[in-house]
Design a protein around this motif. Structure first.
Motif, PDB file in Angstrom:
ATOM      1  N   TYR A  81       0.648  -1.006  -0.002  1.00  0.00           N
ATOM      2  CA  TYR A  81      -0.233  -0.101  -0.259  1.00  0.00           C
ATOM      3  C   TYR A  81       0.683   1.524  -0.125  1.00  0.00           C
ATOM      4  O   TYR A  81      -0.069   2.316  -0.751  1.00  0.00           O
ATOM      5  N   CYS A  82       1.786   0.922   0.724  1.00  0.00           N
ATOM      6  CA  CYS A  82       2.680   2.239   0.746  1.00  0.00           C
ATOM      7  C   CYS A  82       4.346   2.372   0.892  1.00  0.00           C
ATOM      8  O   CYS A  82       5.497   3.247   0.328  1.00  0.00           O
ATOM      9  N   HIS A  83       4.957   1.060   0.218  1.00  0.00           N
ATOM     10  CA  HIS A  83       6.041   0.686   0.141  1.00  0.00           C
ATOM     11  C   HIS A  83       7.030   1.487   1.291  1.00  0.00           C
ATOM     12  O   HIS A  83       8.548   2.117   0.663  1.00  0.00           O
ATOM     13  N   GLU A  84       7.085   1.693   2.471  1.00  0.00           N
ATOM     14  CA  GLU A  84       7.901   1.893   3.319  1.00  0.00           C
ATOM     15  C   GLU A  84       7.696   1.182   4.194  1.00  0.00           C
ATOM     16  O   GLU A  84       7.396   0.514   4.902  1.00  0.00           O
ATOM     17  N   ALA A  85       9.402   0.856   4.364  1.00  0.00           N
ATOM     18  CA  ALA A  85      10.158  -0.373   4.934  1.00  0.00           C
ATOM     19  C   ALA A  85       9.594  -0.595   6.587  1.00  0.00           C
ATOM     20  O   ALA A  85       8.655  -1.892   6.793  1.00  0.00           O
ATOM     21  N   ASP A  86       9.766   0.497   6.807  1.00  0.00           N
ATOM     22  CA  ASP A  86       9.659   0.444   8.788  1.00  0.00           C
ATOM     23  C   ASP A  86       7.963   0.518   8.996  1.00  0.00           C
ATOM     24  O   ASP A  86       7.659   0.136  10.134  1.00  0.00           O
ATOM     25  N   ARG A  87       7.449   0.857   8.162  1.00  0.00           N
ATOM     26  CA  ARG A  87       5.166   1.014   8.152  1.00  0.00           C
ATOM     27  C   ARG A  87       5.093  -0.507   7.781  1.00  0.00           C
ATOM     28  O   ARG A  87       3.703  -0.673   9.065  1.00  0.00           O
ATOM     29  N   LEU A 106      -8.263  -3.536  -5.378  1.00  0.00           N
ATOM     30  CA  LEU A 106      -8.471  -3.802  -6.814  1.00  0.00           C
ATOM     31  C   LEU A 106     -10.410  -4.384  -6.866  1.00  0.00           C
ATOM     32  O   LEU A 106     -10.899  -4.140  -7.496  1.00  0.00           O
ATOM     33  N   LYS A 107     -10.618  -5.299  -5.708  1.00  0.00           N
ATOM     34  CA  LYS A 107     -11.410  -6.015  -6.087  1.00  0.00           C
ATOM     35  C   LYS A 107     -12.825  -5.503  -5.960  1.00  0.00           C
ATOM     36  O   LYS A 107     -14.063  -5.045  -6.400  1.00  0.00           O
ATOM     37  N   LYS A 108     -12.802  -3.851  -4.448  1.00  0.00           N
ATOM     38  CA  LYS A 108     -13.902  -3.268  -4.462  1.00  0.00           C
ATOM     39  C   LYS A 108     -14.177  -2.561  -6.084  1.00  0.00           C
ATOM     40  O   LYS A 108     -15.696  -2.296  -6.024  1.00  0.00           O
ATOM     41  N   GLN A 109     -12.943  -1.499  -6.830  1.00  0.00           N
ATOM     42  CA  GLN A 109     -13.498  -0.269  -7.651  1.00  0.00           C
ATOM     43  C   GLN A 109     -13.355  -0.972  -8.407  1.00  0.00           C
ATOM     44  O   GLN A 109     -13.919  -0.335  -9.867  1.00  0.00           O
ATOM     45  N   PHE A 110     -12.714  -2.499  -8.989  1.00  0.00           N
ATOM     46  CA  PHE A 110     -12.263  -2.606  -9.923  1.00  0.00           C
ATOM     47  C   PHE A 110     -13.162  -3.730 -10.236  1.00  0.00           C
ATOM     48  O   PHE A 110     -12.781  -4.315 -11.364  1.00  0.00           O
ATOM     49  N   GLY A 111     -13.523  -4.137  -9.402  1.00  0.00           N
ATOM     50  CA  GLY A 111     -13.944  -6.076  -9.485  1.00  0.00           C
ATOM     51  C   GLY A 111     -12.764  -7.052  -9.713  1.00  0.00           C
ATOM     52  O   GLY A 111     -13.361  -8.261 -10.629  1.00  0.00           O
ATOM     53  N   TYR A 112     -11.980  -6.706  -9.236  1.00  0.00           N
ATOM     54  CA  TYR A 112     -10.031  -7.279  -9.725  1.00  0.00           C
ATOM     55  C   TYR A 112      -9.893  -8.412  -8.612  1.00  0.00           C
ATOM     56  O   TYR A 112      -9.495  -7.703  -8.040  1.00  0.00           O
ATOM     57  N   ASP A 113      -9.824  -9.455  -9.220  1.00  0.00           N
ATOM     58  CA  ASP A 113      -9.144 -10.376  -7.921  1.00  0.00           C
ATOM     59  C   ASP A 113      -7.730 -10.653  -8.590  1.00  0.00           C
ATOM     60  O   ASP A 113      -7.098 -11.714  -9.022  1.00  0.00           O
ATOM     61  N   ALA A 114      -6.579 -10.030  -7.423  1.00  0.00           N
ATOM     62  CA  ALA A 114      -5.381 -10.323  -7.598  1.00  0.00           C
ATOM     63  C   ALA A 114      -4.459 -11.314  -6.961  1.00  0.00           C
ATOM     64  O   ALA A 114      -5.103 -11.830  -5.783  1.00  0.00           O
ATOM     65  N   GLY A 115      -3.840 -12.636  -7.837  1.00  0.00           N
ATOM     66  CA  GLY A 115      -4.212 -13.786  -7.332  1.00  0.00           C
ATOM     67  C   GLY A 115      -2.329 -13.738  -7.005  1.00  0.00           C
ATOM     68  O   GLY A 115      -2.210 -14.608  -6.471  1.00  0.00           O
ATOM     69  N   LEU A 116      -1.793 -12.400  -7.336  1.00  0.00           N
ATOM     70  CA  LEU A 116       0.165 -12.590  -7.034  1.00  0.00           C
ATOM     71  C   LEU A 116       0.073 -11.412  -6.047  1.00  0.00           C
ATOM     72  O   LEU A 116      -0.261 -10.441  -6.067  1.00  0.00           O
ATOM     73  N   VAL A 117       1.354 -11.147  -5.258  1.00  0.00           N
ATOM     74  CA  VAL A 117       2.060 -10.685  -4.498  1.00  0.00           C
ATOM     75  C   VAL A 117       3.466 -10.245  -4.666  1.00  0.00           C
ATOM     76  O   VAL A 117       3.710 -11.703  -4.466  1.00  0.00           O
ATOM     77  N   ARG A 118       4.058  -9.272  -4.281  1.00  0.00           N
ATOM     78  CA  ARG A 118       5.045  -9.051  -4.902  1.00  0.00           C
ATOM     79  C   ARG A 118       5.391  -8.453  -3.887  1.00  0.00           C
ATOM     80  O   ARG A 118       5.361  -7.404  -3.071  1.00  0.00           O
ATOM     81  N   PHE A 119       6.948  -9.104  -2.697  1.00  0.00           N
ATOM     82  CA  PHE A 119       7.392  -8.184  -1.666  1.00  0.00           C
ATOM     83  C   PHE A 119       8.174  -7.230  -2.220  1.00  0.00           C
ATOM     84  O   PHE A 119       8.933  -7.456  -3.463  1.00  0.00           O
ATOM     85  N   PRO A 120       8.205  -6.221  -2.093  1.00  0.00           N
ATOM     86  CA  PRO A 120       8.795  -5.106  -1.923  1.00  0.00           C
ATOM     87  C   PRO A 120      10.150  -5.705  -1.550  1.00  0.00           C
ATOM     88  O   PRO A 120      10.695  -5.480  -0.677  1.00  0.00           O
ATOM     89  N   TRP A 121      11.236  -5.478  -1.853  1.00  0.00           N
ATOM     90  CA  TRP A 121      12.693  -5.662  -2.278  1.00  0.00           C
ATOM     91  C   TRP A 121      12.883  -7.831  -2.041  1.00  0.00           C
ATOM     92  O   TRP A 121      14.066  -7.849  -1.670  1.00  0.00           O
ATOM     93  N   GLY A 122      12.149  -8.413  -2.474  1.00  0.00           N
ATOM     94  CA  GLY A 122      11.750  -9.470  -3.285  1.00  0.00           C
ATOM     95  C   GLY A 122      11.506 -10.317  -1.866  1.00  0.00           C
ATOM     96  O   GLY A 122      11.330  -9.598  -0.635  1.00  0.00           O
TER      97      GLY A 122
END
Length: 225
Positions: A81-87, A106-122
């Protein structure tokens, strides 16, 4: 997808043919941004699908861009959501809630069900080392698969140039039939935008097709072949 490439394995005077298919997966972190529409223009003109890992707080004001990504057949994954590591990474529950917040948007506003997540910095970053297995299992429990990469443009480090981006991608993609290429879609990544056509053209010349990451034979994780 590129047509199947037939390779002669040298047996039976060329009659015994082994078929291989090479597919590249272009992935973009940190959008949507002021450059995303231009990325989409290039992808559309080249007939290429890609995967965008988005930052939730940047969706506001870029709703039409997200809609275009979806309508053109690209995949959208959750980045943060914010890409701030400490948070986001202070504990397992905090990052889980951060990801779910974006998934719900993504689901509420666009009806899109995201199935993937990528950790910031892997997924190998030190922030999550104490709860890595736990957060991965929590994601799996709700149908989220995490995705790393095996080729990096290094386009968000230092002062990247067109040459450095091409060299970073070129030195690694040739090692894989299914390279997962990490690039970035922030407003600062003008060099990436300027070289994207060249990246696509070179991959096509080398016999690669393109697809969204969830279509890969298996999801890309660090430490796995």
């Amino acid at each position: 997808m590129v047509d199947v490439i037939a390779k002669d394995n040298g047996k039976d005077n060329g009659k015994n043919i082994q078929n291989t298919k090479k597919t590249a997966y272009l992935t973009f972190d940190d959008g949507p941004s002021c450059l995303t529409e231009k990325y989409l223009d290039i992808l559309e003109s080249e007939g290429v699908k890609a995967t965008f890992f988005v930052i939730g707080q940047q969706i506001n004001g870029e709703e039409q861009t997200i809609k275009r990504e979806i309508s053109q057949g690209h995949e959208i994954g959750v980045h943060t959501y914010c890409h701030e590591a400490d948070r986001i990474y202070c504990n397992c529950d905090t990052y889980y809630k951060d990801v779910i917040k974006v998934k719900n948007i993504l689901k509420k506003q666009f009806g899109y069900d995201a199935g993937l997540v990528r950790f910031p910095w892997g997924s190998a970053n030190t922030y999550i080392s104490s709860y890595r297995d736990n957060i991965i299992q929590k994601f799996k429990n709700i149908g989220l698969e995490y995705a790393d990469w095996n080729v990096s443009a290094e386009d968000s480090v230092g002062n990247p140039t067109q040459t450095s981006i091409m060299q970073n991608i070129r030195k690694d993609y040739v090692r894989y039939d299914e390279p997962v290429i990490l690039m970035h879609d922030s407003g600062a990544n003008k060099m990436t935008l300027s070289v994207l056509n060249n990246i696509i053209l070179e991959l096509k010349e080398k016999g690669y097709g393109f697809d969204v990451l969830s279509k890969r034979s298996k999801c890309c994780h660090f430490y796995e072949n």
